[in-house]
Write a protein that holds these residues in place. Sequence first.
Motif, PDB file in Angstrom:
ATOM      1  N   HIS A  93       0.824  -1.214   0.000  1.00 40.62           N
ATOM      2  CA  HIS A  93       0.000   0.000   0.000  1.00 40.62           C
ATOM      3  C   HIS A  93       0.858   1.265   0.000  1.00 40.62           C
ATOM      4  O   HIS A  93       0.342   2.347   0.288  1.00 40.62           O
ATOM      5  N   LYS A 104       0.037   5.390  -0.176  1.00 38.42           N
ATOM      6  CA  LYS A 104      -1.304   5.724   0.297  1.00 38.42           C
ATOM      7  C   LYS A 104      -1.233   6.154   1.756  1.00 38.42           C
ATOM      8  O   LYS A 104      -0.186   6.049   2.404  1.00 38.42           O
ATOM      9  N   ASP A 105      -2.368   6.628   2.278  1.00 35.63           N
ATOM     10  CA  ASP A 105      -2.465   6.732   3.723  1.00 35.63           C
ATOM     11  C   ASP A 105      -3.352   5.592   4.216  1.00 35.63           C
ATOM     12  O   ASP A 105      -3.870   4.791   3.423  1.00 35.63           O
ATOM     13  N   GLN A 144      -6.920   5.364   2.809  1.00 25.73           N
ATOM     14  CA  GLN A 144      -6.958   4.911   1.417  1.00 25.73           C
ATOM     15  C   GLN A 144      -6.685   3.414   1.313  1.00 25.73           C
ATOM     16  O   GLN A 144      -7.306   2.721   0.512  1.00 25.73           O
ATOM     17  N   ALA A 145      -5.782   2.913   2.144  1.00 25.98           N
ATOM     18  CA  ALA A 145      -5.456   1.485   2.110  1.00 25.98           C
ATOM     19  C   ALA A 145      -6.631   0.633   2.567  1.00 25.98           C
ATOM     20  O   ALA A 145      -6.911  -0.423   1.994  1.00 25.98           O
TER      21      ALA A 145
END
Length: 351
Positions: free
Chosen positions: A39, A42-43, A46-47
């Motif tokens: 991931h 992303k943060d 978002q993941a």
Amino acid sequence: MRRIVILAEGAFTLHRAKTATGVIRYSKDEILAVIDSTHMGKDVAQALEVPLGEGIPMVQDIHEALRLKPDTLMIGIAPQGGALPASWRWQLLTAIEHGLDIISGLHTFLADDDELREAAEKKGVTLWDVRRAPDQTRVAQFTPHRPGSHTVLMVGSDCSAGKMTVALELERVARQRGLDGAFLATGQTGIMISNDGLPIDHLISDFIAGMVEEKVLEMSNAHEWVFVEGQGALTHPGYSPVTLGLIHGSVPDAMIFCHLATAKTIDGYERCPMPSLSRLIQINEDAINWIRQDGQCKVVGLALMTVGLSEEEARVAIQQAEEETGLPTTDVIRFGAEKLMDALQQHFSTR
């Protein structure tokens, strides 16, 4: 206040990394990053594709995480069997070499691993195996709780049904209402969040009820409300003994039932279909009243996990559960725990 990075390499999902997500949601410590190269960029939100952990970055490995100046590495999963993934070892050794304490909720203890223990001793860092049990000698005595105190146990239809989350949300609402509430952790994630509790699944079966009883008595003497995190399920083929020991040790005054709205079978046991909600509730009420015998302990509310459903679908599922059980029902993450706290206060006001 720790500065924590969480290791969840290749496993950062809502289900597989519930330790990580629980700590991100509730810990008072600062969560700097989650390590999962799948991931990267992303943060957390978002993941996971849910509104949790916005702004907490997903990073490639411990080297990238070290740039954020953490002081602790936390293992963010608790897989069945509880072994350390072999591919993660180098990341732990790198963290130790850079002076980070390690927190682990695995069944296998890091401090019993010669390589990790020697590395930690050399650098003067702590390996905290959260599931390491205290000395166990107490058999339950069926000692009454302090009059006027309220012990509320979360029970459920399966593992990962939201029992810890519901207990923490009820504690939060109780405190908002000016009530003296406390959370009793009985699993690794809850212990990581509260820095206290009992690792129930590492207690000897003869002593589970006694150790829980001792802790509940201590907390009910100090607090008006004690919200006890549940574990497993009475209908779970693998973990029902832990659940029964927790029920009989805590001797709750009321229970909240927790359930994943979309569940049809026990997770991982496709030959174990899920009984109806009404039957599941009856099973749990029967189990406590085997020893209470006064019939006073009831399930007074239902907490549904509606993850994966739209808001409209979630409201329909809640309405259907209320119609089936006659109990106030909510999803505490989507709609708050106020309805459940209302039910608890009403229950105790009429006794």
